[in-house]
Write a protein that holds these residues in place. Structure first.
Motif, PDB file in Angstrom:
ATOM      1  N   LYS A   1      50.692  68.099 -15.466  1.00  0.00           N
ATOM      2  CA  LYS A   1      52.358  67.723 -15.220  1.00  0.00           C
ATOM      3  C   LYS A   1      53.541  68.266 -15.513  1.00  0.00           C
ATOM      4  O   LYS A   1      53.828  68.761 -16.577  1.00  0.00           O
ATOM      5  CB  LYS A   1      52.823  66.461 -15.892  1.00  0.00           C
ATOM      6  CG  LYS A   1      53.429  65.069 -14.969  1.00  0.00           C
ATOM      7  CD  LYS A   1      53.831  63.721 -16.337  1.00  0.00           C
ATOM      8  CE  LYS A   1      54.840  63.491 -15.537  1.00  0.00           C
ATOM      9  NZ  LYS A   1      54.965  62.794 -14.309  1.00  0.00           N
ATOM     10  N   ARG A   2      54.623  68.008 -14.318  1.00  0.00           N
ATOM     11  CA  ARG A   2      55.410  69.580 -14.173  1.00  0.00           C
ATOM     12  C   ARG A   2      56.504  69.028 -15.454  1.00  0.00           C
ATOM     13  O   ARG A   2      55.969  67.685 -15.677  1.00  0.00           O
ATOM     14  CB  ARG A   2      56.087  68.926 -13.073  1.00  0.00           C
ATOM     15  CG  ARG A   2      55.374  69.631 -11.960  1.00  0.00           C
ATOM     16  CD  ARG A   2      56.376  69.237 -10.628  1.00  0.00           C
ATOM     17  NE  ARG A   2      56.207  70.064  -9.594  1.00  0.00           N
ATOM     18  CZ  ARG A   2      56.121  71.333  -8.884  1.00  0.00           C
ATOM     19  NH1 ARG A   2      57.096  71.895  -9.047  1.00  0.00           N
ATOM     20  NH2 ARG A   2      55.711  72.112  -6.954  1.00  0.00           N
ATOM     21  N   THR A   3      57.376  69.686 -15.586  1.00  0.00           N
ATOM     22  CA  THR A   3      58.130  68.980 -16.714  1.00  0.00           C
ATOM     23  C   THR A   3      59.084  69.720 -16.554  1.00  0.00           C
ATOM     24  O   THR A   3      59.132  70.943 -15.524  1.00  0.00           O
ATOM     25  CB  THR A   3      58.511  69.765 -18.584  1.00  0.00           C
ATOM     26  OG1 THR A   3      57.890  71.459 -18.260  1.00  0.00           O
ATOM     27  CG2 THR A   3      56.291  69.949 -19.107  1.00  0.00           C
ATOM     28  N   SER A   4      60.423  69.487 -16.720  1.00  0.00           N
ATOM     29  CA  SER A   4      61.760  70.303 -16.299  1.00  0.00           C
ATOM     30  C   SER A   4      62.260  71.449 -16.960  1.00  0.00           C
ATOM     31  O   SER A   4      63.299  72.292 -16.142  1.00  0.00           O
ATOM     32  CB  SER A   4      63.031  69.210 -17.057  1.00  0.00           C
ATOM     33  OG  SER A   4      63.207  69.738 -17.743  1.00  0.00           O
TER      34      SER A   4
ATOM     35  N   TYR B   1      61.204  70.509 -12.277  1.00  0.00           N
ATOM     36  CA  TYR B   1      61.147  69.735 -10.849  1.00  0.00           C
ATOM     37  C   TYR B   1      61.983  70.465 -10.022  1.00  0.00           C
ATOM     38  O   TYR B   1      62.306  71.575  -9.985  1.00  0.00           O
ATOM     39  CB  TYR B   1      62.068  68.468 -11.105  1.00  0.00           C
ATOM     40  CG  TYR B   1      61.619  67.933 -13.092  1.00  0.00           C
ATOM     41  CD1 TYR B   1      60.271  67.750 -13.026  1.00  0.00           C
ATOM     42  CD2 TYR B   1      62.343  67.173 -13.323  1.00  0.00           C
ATOM     43  CE1 TYR B   1      59.893  67.395 -14.591  1.00  0.00           C
ATOM     44  CE2 TYR B   1      62.336  66.185 -14.800  1.00  0.00           C
ATOM     45  CZ  TYR B   1      60.666  65.857 -14.813  1.00  0.00           C
ATOM     46  OH  TYR B   1      60.395  65.850 -16.023  1.00  0.00           O
TER      47      TYR B   1
ATOM     48  N   THR C   1      58.255  64.891 -10.264  1.00  0.00           N
ATOM     49  CA  THR C   1      57.937  65.478 -11.248  1.00  0.00           C
ATOM     50  C   THR C   1      56.124  65.302 -10.704  1.00  0.00           C
ATOM     51  O   THR C   1      56.128  65.387 -11.733  1.00  0.00           O
ATOM     52  CB  THR C   1      58.223  64.759 -11.897  1.00  0.00           C
ATOM     53  OG1 THR C   1      57.996  62.775 -11.981  1.00  0.00           O
ATOM     54  CG2 THR C   1      59.642  64.565 -12.162  1.00  0.00           C
ATOM     55  N   GLU C   2      56.269  64.889  -9.805  1.00  0.00           N
ATOM     56  CA  GLU C   2      53.817  64.333  -9.657  1.00  0.00           C
ATOM     57  C   GLU C   2      53.429  65.664  -9.021  1.00  0.00           C
ATOM     58  O   GLU C   2      53.771  66.690  -8.283  1.00  0.00           O
ATOM     59  CB  GLU C   2      54.221  63.632  -9.425  1.00  0.00           C
ATOM     60  CG  GLU C   2      55.180  62.079 -10.019  1.00  0.00           C
ATOM     61  CD  GLU C   2      55.172  60.653  -9.550  1.00  0.00           C
ATOM     62  OE1 GLU C   2      53.781  60.339  -9.181  1.00  0.00           O
ATOM     63  OE2 GLU C   2      56.413  59.880  -9.603  1.00  0.00           O
TER      64      GLU C   2
ATOM     65  N   ASN D   1      65.042  60.567 -14.738  1.00  0.00           N
ATOM     66  CA  ASN D   1      64.092  61.709 -13.792  1.00  0.00           C
ATOM     67  C   ASN D   1      64.095  60.543 -12.564  1.00  0.00           C
ATOM     68  O   ASN D   1      62.913  61.394 -11.708  1.00  0.00           O
ATOM     69  CB  ASN D   1      63.916  62.444 -14.328  1.00  0.00           C
ATOM     70  CG  ASN D   1      63.835  63.203 -15.156  1.00  0.00           C
ATOM     71  OD1 ASN D   1      66.032  63.336 -15.337  1.00  0.00           O
ATOM     72  ND2 ASN D   1      63.627  63.873 -16.324  1.00  0.00           N
ATOM     73  N   ASN D   2      64.497  59.980 -11.704  1.00  0.00           N
ATOM     74  CA  ASN D   2      63.621  58.881 -11.396  1.00  0.00           C
ATOM     75  C   ASN D   2      64.771  57.864 -10.467  1.00  0.00           C
ATOM     76  O   ASN D   2      65.875  57.886 -11.082  1.00  0.00           O
ATOM     77  CB  ASN D   2      62.708  58.419 -11.540  1.00  0.00           C
ATOM     78  CG  ASN D   2      62.061  57.047 -12.626  1.00  0.00           C
ATOM     79  OD1 ASN D   2      63.152  56.022 -11.673  1.00  0.00           O
ATOM     80  ND2 ASN D   2      61.979  56.852 -13.691  1.00  0.00           N
TER      81      ASN D   2
ATOM     82  N   ARG E   1      63.562  74.845  -6.700  1.00  0.00           N
ATOM     83  CA  ARG E   1      63.468  73.871  -7.828  1.00  0.00           C
ATOM     84  C   ARG E   1      64.948  73.489  -8.554  1.00  0.00           C
ATOM     85  O   ARG E   1      65.404  74.332  -7.720  1.00  0.00           O
ATOM     86  CB  ARG E   1      62.620  74.637  -8.987  1.00  0.00           C
ATOM     87  CG  ARG E   1      60.666  74.622  -8.445  1.00  0.00           C
ATOM     88  CD  ARG E   1      59.923  75.415  -9.364  1.00  0.00           C
ATOM     89  NE  ARG E   1      60.089  76.579  -8.910  1.00  0.00           N
ATOM     90  CZ  ARG E   1      60.176  77.974  -9.860  1.00  0.00           C
ATOM     91  NH1 ARG E   1      59.888  77.484 -10.931  1.00  0.00           N
ATOM     92  NH2 ARG E   1      60.878  79.280  -9.387  1.00  0.00           N
TER      93      ARG E   1
END
Length: 520
Positions: free
Chosen positions: A346-349, A361, A340-341, A328-329, A316
């Motif tokens: 849902k993931r966070t940074s 991520y 991130t998906e 972030n995309n 990561r």
């Protein structure tokens, strides 16, 4: 048709590997089976087999050499954290028995032994004794220079990571001497002298077989070496960094139109931009030390994206890296390929736990698909091997070196050319068009901090970050912190000894000429 250096399954590669399998631990053993070398190097084909074996070892196509080096560069920085096993590299908390760096050290010495043996066998006087034709002598002379380049590159890796490794040349091997230790500044000067010595004998830029080194590869390594010369030798050589990066820039390369084409399974098409590559092919290269690990290791990325199989959930990025992009995309900067998906919640940074693959991520920069998005057909029993070639040198690095060296006071460059080159990188990133003004910066924005950040955006997960942070004096200090630096979630300063990895304890015990790096 893609010209694949590693397509040819040479028997000679196996022979050379068998000759030197016992040389991993030290470099003082000269092969005792003279007939084996005489047989191996009795034909032009045999010499090419020996050449190929050095490229294979360098690229990690039959080992973990480059993968190990990449992990030392990235896992010790803010660009990557690992999920599996020990987190000592990520935490900058390793000791003198650090297994990961020891593997890289020993693999590097093994490659250098292969190169030294080839250099002995390909020396002009040796080739003349074997009665080769003038045409064959000319071809072998090309191989001779290329292997000297491979050796210089291997020594550069050891210089950068270990500083003061054991040192052997063809003379050491021929005489059966126990290698002595070389100081960092002296190794820097040796690499410099080797690259300058072969510059005149290497093939012209863009004229060699794909995956083999040429003059531009030599110039690229010199530019990289000179950019870091102050770290390696205590003396700045930014003027030379400008000169050699400019030679590459002026050699006829250009940016590919789409940044996301760079790390695909058909990226052999990127010859406009790629200067020197490690070549991988799923039919002929069976290894987990290739770009497999970059595509499959990215945490959470599914097979419909990476083109191979479900993620290994290995790597990561820390929150510091996404923070350098507008969003972030890739909707603005197409290099922001952060995964991130595909997870609930849902993931966070943020990376709260190093051993949790869903904490933070990852990126999907490496994808084993073609430009149309179709998976590369698998022609192997594993059904899961990469075709993504790795660009050891590509044009944007030379643009960035040129610009940084000017900003650091080097002479012979043009600041407006530097700005134009940087804006080409950004035009490609923002609009798939190097000539676009979208993403442009002004001359007032072009400073050293911008270059450091732009290197992340352009070269992320390509194995540069540790070296960059050391050059910018941010690697160990408290001036720049990132998640888990020093073993705490918010980061802390660490001992300066971590700028170098330790000389492996096993090597020190087996070679009385070696001393440990300071602090270990």
């Amino acid at each position: 048709m893609k010209k694949r250096l590693f397509k040819i399954r040479y028997i000679g590669v196996i022979l050379v590997a068998l000759i030197f399998i016992s040389c991993t631990e030290d470099l003082n053993r000269f092969p005792t089976n003279a007939l084996t070398n005489e047989t191996q190097f009795n034909t032009l084909q045999g010499y090419k087999q020996g050449l190929v074996s050095t490229y294979i070892q360098l690229s990690g196509a039959n080992n973990f050499f480059y993968r190990g080096y990449w992990e030392l560069q990235e896992l010790s920085s803010d660009e990557a954290v690992n999920t599996w096993g020990s987190h000592k590299t990520t935490e900058l908390d390793w000791s003198s028995d650090h297994a990961e760096s020891a593997d890289v050290y020993k693999s590097g010495l093994y490659l250098i032994t292969l190169c030294n043996n080839f250099i002995i066998e390909a020396a002009p006087e040796m080739v003349s004794k074997r009665g080769f034709s003038e045409a064959d002598k000319t071809e072998i002379a090309k191989y001779y220079s290329e292997v000297r380049f491979v050796r210089a590159y291997a020594y550069w890796m050891l210089l950068d990571v270990f500083g003061n490794p054991s040192f052997a040349t063809e003379a050491t091997l021929a005489n059966g001497d126990i290698p002595k230790q070389i100081k960092q500044a002296d190794l820097y000067r040796f690499i410099e002298s080797e690259l300058k010595a072969i510059d005149g004998t290497m093939i012209a830029p863009k004229t060699n077989e794909y995956g083999r080194a040429d003059k531009a590869a030599v110039w690229s390594l010199l530019a990289r070496l000179y950019l870091n010369a102050e770290v390696y030798s205590g003396e700045a050589h930014y003027t030379e960094a400008i000169a050699y990066s400019k030679k590459v820039i002026d050699a006829g390369y250009s940016l590919e139109l789409n940044h996301q084409w760079l790390m695909l399974g058909d990226n052999y098409k990127n010859t406009n931009e790629f200067i020197f590559t490690f070549n991988y092919n799923n039919e002929y290269v069976t290894s987990w030390g290739t770009t497999n690990v970059f595509a499959l290791g990215a945490s959470g990325v599914p097979e419909e994206i990476n083109g191979m199989s479900a993620s290994w959930n290995l790597y990561r990025v820390t929150p510091s890296i996404p923070a350098l992009f507008p969003i972030n995309n890739p909707s603005v900067d197409k290099r922001a390929v952060f995964w991130t998906e595909n997870d609930e919640p849902k993931r966070t940074s943020q990376i709260e736990f190093l051993s949790n693959s869903k904490s933070g991520y990852s990126i999907y920069k490496y994808r084993n698909v073609d430009r149309a998005g179709d998976k590369i057909p698998q022609k192997n029993t594993y059904n899961n091997l990469s075709d993504i070639d790795f660009p050891v040198f590509r044009l944007p690095e030379m643009y960035l070196i040129y610009s940084e060296a000017i900003l650091r006071g080097g002479t012979g460059g043009d600041s407006q050319v530097a700005l134009s080159n940087i804006n080409k990188i950004r035009g490609r990133a923002y609009a798939n068009n190097p000539n676009s003004s979208l993403g442009n910066i002004a001359s007032k924005d072009l400073n050293l901090e911008f270059i450091l950040d732009e290197r992340v955006r352009e070269l992320m997960w390509e194995g540069y970050r540790r070296t960059d942070l050391i050059r910018y004096k941010k690697f160990t200090s408290g001036d720049y912190l990132w998640a888990w630096k020093g073993g705490v979630m918010n980061g802390k300063a660490v001992d300066n000894k971590y700028k170098l990895f330790p000389i492996p304890v096993s090597e020190i015990l087996s070679n009385p000429n070696l001393k440990q790096n300071p602090g270990y």
